[in-house]
Design a protein around this motif. Structure first.
Motif, PDB file in Angstrom:
ATOM      1  N   ILE A  66      -6.076  13.805   5.578  1.00 39.98           N
ATOM      2  CA  ILE A  66      -5.614  12.942   4.696  1.00 39.98           C
ATOM      3  C   ILE A  66      -5.670  13.750   3.177  1.00 39.98           C
ATOM      4  O   ILE A  66      -6.813  14.288   2.943  1.00 39.98           O
ATOM      5  CB  ILE A  66      -6.414  11.690   4.705  1.00 39.98           C
ATOM      6  CG1 ILE A  66      -6.265  11.074   5.764  1.00 39.98           C
ATOM      7  CG2 ILE A  66      -6.103  10.863   3.118  1.00 39.98           C
ATOM      8  CD1 ILE A  66      -7.001   9.600   5.868  1.00 39.98           C
ATOM      9  N   GLU A 103       0.998  -1.192   0.039  1.00 42.34           N
ATOM     10  CA  GLU A 103       0.053  -0.077  -0.112  1.00 42.34           C
ATOM     11  C   GLU A 103       0.844   1.265  -0.050  1.00 42.34           C
ATOM     12  O   GLU A 103       1.876   1.234   0.741  1.00 42.34           O
ATOM     13  CB  GLU A 103      -0.745   0.003   1.189  1.00 42.34           C
ATOM     14  CG  GLU A 103      -1.794   1.221   1.455  1.00 42.34           C
ATOM     15  CD  GLU A 103      -2.658   1.179   2.322  1.00 42.34           C
ATOM     16  OE1 GLU A 103      -3.486   2.242   2.693  1.00 42.34           O
ATOM     17  OE2 GLU A 103      -2.721   0.357   3.208  1.00 42.34           O
ATOM     18  N   SER A 130      -4.469   8.817  -0.163  1.00 41.93           N
ATOM     19  CA  SER A 130      -4.655   7.414   0.581  1.00 41.93           C
ATOM     20  C   SER A 130      -4.734   6.372  -0.449  1.00 41.93           C
ATOM     21  O   SER A 130      -4.431   6.612  -1.629  1.00 41.93           O
ATOM     22  CB  SER A 130      -5.666   7.287   1.706  1.00 41.93           C
ATOM     23  OG  SER A 130      -6.933   7.881   1.175  1.00 41.93           O
ATOM     24  N   SER A 131      -5.259   5.362   0.019  1.00 42.61           N
ATOM     25  CA  SER A 131      -5.525   4.161  -1.037  1.00 42.61           C
ATOM     26  C   SER A 131      -7.026   3.619  -0.745  1.00 42.61           C
ATOM     27  O   SER A 131      -7.697   3.755   0.392  1.00 42.61           O
ATOM     28  CB  SER A 131      -4.585   2.954  -0.612  1.00 42.61           C
ATOM     29  OG  SER A 131      -3.281   3.504  -0.865  1.00 42.61           O
ATOM     30  N   ARG A 165      -4.340   4.259  -5.546  1.00 36.68           N
ATOM     31  CA  ARG A 165      -4.320   5.604  -5.162  1.00 36.68           C
ATOM     32  C   ARG A 165      -5.766   6.276  -4.965  1.00 36.68           C
ATOM     33  O   ARG A 165      -6.289   6.206  -6.015  1.00 36.68           O
ATOM     34  CB  ARG A 165      -3.398   6.338  -5.835  1.00 36.68           C
ATOM     35  CG  ARG A 165      -2.699   7.526  -5.101  1.00 36.68           C
ATOM     36  CD  ARG A 165      -1.996   7.070  -3.881  1.00 36.68           C
ATOM     37  NE  ARG A 165      -0.902   7.943  -3.237  1.00 36.68           N
ATOM     38  CZ  ARG A 165      -0.795   7.678  -2.055  1.00 36.68           C
ATOM     39  NH1 ARG A 165      -1.212   7.082  -1.247  1.00 36.68           N
ATOM     40  NH2 ARG A 165       0.305   8.566  -1.512  1.00 36.68           N
ATOM     41  N   GLU A 196       4.147  12.988  -5.460  1.00 35.24           N
ATOM     42  CA  GLU A 196       4.125  11.512  -5.791  1.00 35.24           C
ATOM     43  C   GLU A 196       5.250  10.987  -6.331  1.00 35.24           C
ATOM     44  O   GLU A 196       5.826   9.971  -6.167  1.00 35.24           O
ATOM     45  CB  GLU A 196       2.909  11.276  -6.579  1.00 35.24           C
ATOM     46  CG  GLU A 196       1.528  11.240  -5.906  1.00 35.24           C
ATOM     47  CD  GLU A 196       1.153  10.355  -4.981  1.00 35.24           C
ATOM     48  OE1 GLU A 196       2.014   9.484  -4.509  1.00 35.24           O
ATOM     49  OE2 GLU A 196       0.060  10.085  -4.669  1.00 35.24           O
ATOM     50  N   TYR A 239      -7.585  10.153  -3.725  1.00 32.25           N
ATOM     51  CA  TYR A 239      -7.549  11.452  -3.340  1.00 32.25           C
ATOM     52  C   TYR A 239      -8.676  12.025  -3.116  1.00 32.25           C
ATOM     53  O   TYR A 239      -9.573  12.504  -3.765  1.00 32.25           O
ATOM     54  CB  TYR A 239      -6.768  12.439  -4.613  1.00 32.25           C
ATOM     55  CG  TYR A 239      -5.575  12.031  -5.177  1.00 32.25           C
ATOM     56  CD1 TYR A 239      -4.311  12.257  -4.545  1.00 32.25           C
ATOM     57  CD2 TYR A 239      -5.555  11.060  -6.050  1.00 32.25           C
ATOM     58  CE1 TYR A 239      -3.161  11.808  -4.873  1.00 32.25           C
ATOM     59  CE2 TYR A 239      -4.300  10.509  -6.722  1.00 32.25           C
ATOM     60  CZ  TYR A 239      -3.128  10.932  -6.081  1.00 32.25           C
ATOM     61  OH  TYR A 239      -2.039  10.301  -6.642  1.00 32.25           O
ATOM     62  N   ALA A 256       4.282   7.010   5.422  1.00 35.26           N
ATOM     63  CA  ALA A 256       3.584   8.176   5.372  1.00 35.26           C
ATOM     64  C   ALA A 256       4.291   9.455   5.711  1.00 35.26           C
ATOM     65  O   ALA A 256       5.291   9.480   5.974  1.00 35.26           O
ATOM     66  CB  ALA A 256       2.530   8.172   6.772  1.00 35.26           C
ATOM     67  N   ARG A 260       0.702   7.084   2.805  1.00 30.51           N
ATOM     68  CA  ARG A 260      -0.461   8.372   2.666  1.00 30.51           C
ATOM     69  C   ARG A 260       0.435   9.629   2.750  1.00 30.51           C
ATOM     70  O   ARG A 260       1.381   9.830   3.429  1.00 30.51           O
ATOM     71  CB  ARG A 260      -1.525   8.143   3.770  1.00 30.51           C
ATOM     72  CG  ARG A 260      -2.225   6.786   3.435  1.00 30.51           C
ATOM     73  CD  ARG A 260      -3.255   6.867   4.480  1.00 30.51           C
ATOM     74  NE  ARG A 260      -2.760   6.179   6.069  1.00 30.51           N
ATOM     75  CZ  ARG A 260      -3.436   6.183   7.121  1.00 30.51           C
ATOM     76  NH1 ARG A 260      -4.710   6.610   6.860  1.00 30.51           N
ATOM     77  NH2 ARG A 260      -2.864   5.775   8.175  1.00 30.51           N
TER      78      ARG A 260
END
Length: 609
Positions: free
Chosen positions: A84, A73, A87-88, A171, A214, A173, A252, A76
């Motif tokens: 956040i 994963e 995240s996933s 992914r 990213e 958002y 993270a 984050r």
């Protein structure tokens, strides 16, 4: 007539000669057949076990034992308060198991799969061939697919032997296009990227950061692959797990961005084409970074539709982060000219000069924006009114060398140091050598005048203008803007420009005058004092750009805001960009008091290398 049966004795050989011959021949033929058959079987076994034994043993094991790789994963991304940003979410992804079928049987399977999932057969085939037909590893051939496609794959499963649908974290958002240019987006590795990335452990179909943080934080966010070794039956059903290595999630990362302020500034900029950046002038933390037009990074977490892609193409370069692109800084650059004039000791803060409707140099006219001049004035009035003829005279006296030197000190013509370096354009600080090399022409006095007012070949991005403003606000320190929130001492993010206290105070007073009686006097806010500078940049044949940069509160600065409206047209910086910057300060004063997220995580993020 009576017939008598003849009795023969088994012990009389003369009586059974014909029968005995037939039995012996049958037995001999049977024995010969057995010997030949055993010889053939033995030869085949010899061939299978000794000549191709290793290969066939591997094939047998691979038909029984499957390696199921599990992607990690992705780490984050949080804002400074623990909200956040990336995240996933769980989705379904299509894989091929190469060794499940002989090479010659894959073509019709791939063709049918292409029809179901809408990915060209050649694209799927290329991924399979990159991994190899005898590979026991699963090959990822799609991004997240819709529930409708999952159902279709199940319905056609008999025609798709060797095709698997696996759950996977993709992914996500949660705020859509908010902070899109900061966060960036992820996507599958391309065939061109794969050869180099294989050495780093990537495989066909892997997902990695493509833009923004990213991309910049890929090593930290990626994590480590895990997997399971399982025994399956003839139908591919898992019988038991032989061993497993859990995937290791990526780290993270907590950012300096304040999501509440980011949202507020996105609304303030609205549909205007341009950008706004807000940062802490004391340590370089970016509090908000907005560029418009933007995009929704969620589009790239799955297969982007043709319609969605066409809508993006209708926008004017939505993937360009306008905060990091360069434009003529216009009159905001007069801060550099004033600093160079005072520090070179060519002028003192209280010197005055006459101003004119225009300066005539070699047949070129450099006009003041009011077309009349402002009489005899000093630096404070010249900055407040933004007099081109005043600063043009200053530039001619101190020369382009001094201006260029202080431009670089403030951070112009250099990368800012922000983590988004791959997307930043560092701009231009022109001088005679640069002009001769790039344009092939000598330097003229008119170039110096243009330079002194931030026009001509001077190019800067919003971050650089903000860094210059921060240096005046924080007591004369050049700061390094950054997006990763760390607990380091603010001193680690800045270096002294060694401006004299007298000259620094003059610079601060001149920017305050812009709000007291200058181009932004109508925008003063009762509960917070501000200091700043407007700018209107020519961009022929297109409409002018509008700039405004400020810091607040004036007495103890907490925030620097630089706003830019691209090709905004009439009105200039004071009418168009200044309200954007002032409203951003007002929004900051409100949101800075808002509490952290309820589950605000404490994150120790490793420093990227």
């Amino acid at each position: 007539m009576t017939f008598t049966q003849r009795q023969t004795s088994p012990f009389n050989p003369t009586e059974n000669t014909r029968t005995m011959g037939k039995g012996m021949r049958a037995a001999i033929l049977f024995l010969l057949s057995v010997v030949v058959l055993l010889g053939l079987l033995g030869g085949r076994l010899f061939y299978l076990q000794l000549i191709e034994g290793d290969r066939n043993q591997q094939l047998a094991e691979n038909n029984r034992i499957r390696l199921i790789a599990k992607p990690p994963e992705r780490g984050r991304l949080f804002d400074r308060k623990g909200n956040i940003l990336a995240s996933s979410r769980l989705a379904h992804v299509v894989y091929l198991w190469p060794i499940a079928q002989p090479k010659e049987k894959w073509q019709p399977i791939i063709q049918r799969l292409s029809e179901v999932i809408g990915i060209p057969a050649q694209t799927i085939l290329a991924k399979l061939e990159q991994e190899g037909y005898n590979s026991p590893n699963l090959v990822r051939v799609s991004s997240a697919i819709s529930p409708k496609i999952v159902t279709a794959l199940l319905e056609h499963s008999r025609e798709l032997s060797g095709v698997q649908v696996e759950p996977e974290a993709v992914r996500y958002y949660p705020n859509g296009d908010i902070a899109a240019h900061v966060l960036g987006y992820t996507g599958e590795i391309t065939a061109e990227e794969l050869p180099e990335l294989r050495e780093k452990g990537y495989r066909p179909g892997d997902v990695l950061g493509k833009a923004g943080l990213e991309y910049a934080f890929e090593k930290m966010l990626r994590g480590e692959w895990g997997g399971q070794q399982v025994e399956v039956d003839a139908f591919g059903k898992v019988l038991r797990i032989l061993g497993q290595k859990p995937p290791l999630a990526g780290n993270a990362v907590k950012l300096t961005i304040d999501l509440d302020l980011q949202k507020a500034v996105e609304n303030i900029l609205g549909d205007r084409q341009g950008g706004v950046v807000a940062m802490n002038p004391n340590n370089g933390e970016i509090l908000a970074m907005v560029s418009h037009p933007a995009f929704d990074p969620n589009l790239f977490s799955g297969k982007i539709s043709e319609a969605a892609w066409q809508r993006l193409q209708e926008k004017d370069h939505p993937f360009v982060n306008r905060v990091l692109q360069v434009y003529p800084p216009a009159s905001t650059f007069k801060v550099v000219t004033m600093a160079a004039a005072l520090e070179s000791k060519s002028y003192s803060p209280n010197d005055v000069l006459p101003t004119y409707p225009y300066l005539d140099l070699g047949g070129f006219q450099f006009w003041d924006h009011n077309k009349a001049g402002f009489g005899t004035i000093g630096f404070y009035e010249a900055m407040a009114y933004s007099s081109n003829t005043f600063f043009g005279q200053v530039g001619m006296r101190i020369g382009e060398k001094n201006i260029a030197e202080w431009s670089h000190k403030f951070g112009y013509g250099e990368y800012s140091g922000i983590e988004l370096k791959a997307e930043e354009t560092k701009g231009t600080v022109p001088d005679p050598a640069w002009k001769q090399k790039v344009i092939g022409e000598p330097w003229y006095i008119g170039n110096t005048v243009n330079m002194s007012i931030g026009q001509g070949d001077v190019q800067a991005n919003l971050l650089q203008v903000g860094m210059m403003t921060a240096s005046v606000a924080n007591g004369g320190f050049k700061i390094r803007p950054h997006l990763m929130l760390e607990d380091n001492d603010a001193k680690e993010w800045r270096q002294s420009l060694n401006i004299s206290p007298t000259n620094l105070a003059a610079l601060q007073k001149s920017l305050r005058a812009v709000f007291e009686f200058g181009t932004a006097s109508s925008l003063s806010v009762a509960d917070v004092t501000m200091a700043g500078k407007s700018g209107t940049a020519e961009d022929p044949p297109r409409p002018n750009h509008a700039w405004f940069t400020l810091y607040a509160p004036y007495e103890k600065p907490e925030i620097v805001v630089t706003a830019f409206a691209e090709n905004a047209g009439g009105g200039g910086g004071s009418a168009i960009a200044a309200p954007l910057a002032v409203q951003t300060v007002e929004a900051y004063m409100k949101v800075k008091k808002q509490p952290n997220a309820p589950n605000n995580p404490s994150i120790s993020t490793p420093v990227p290398n």
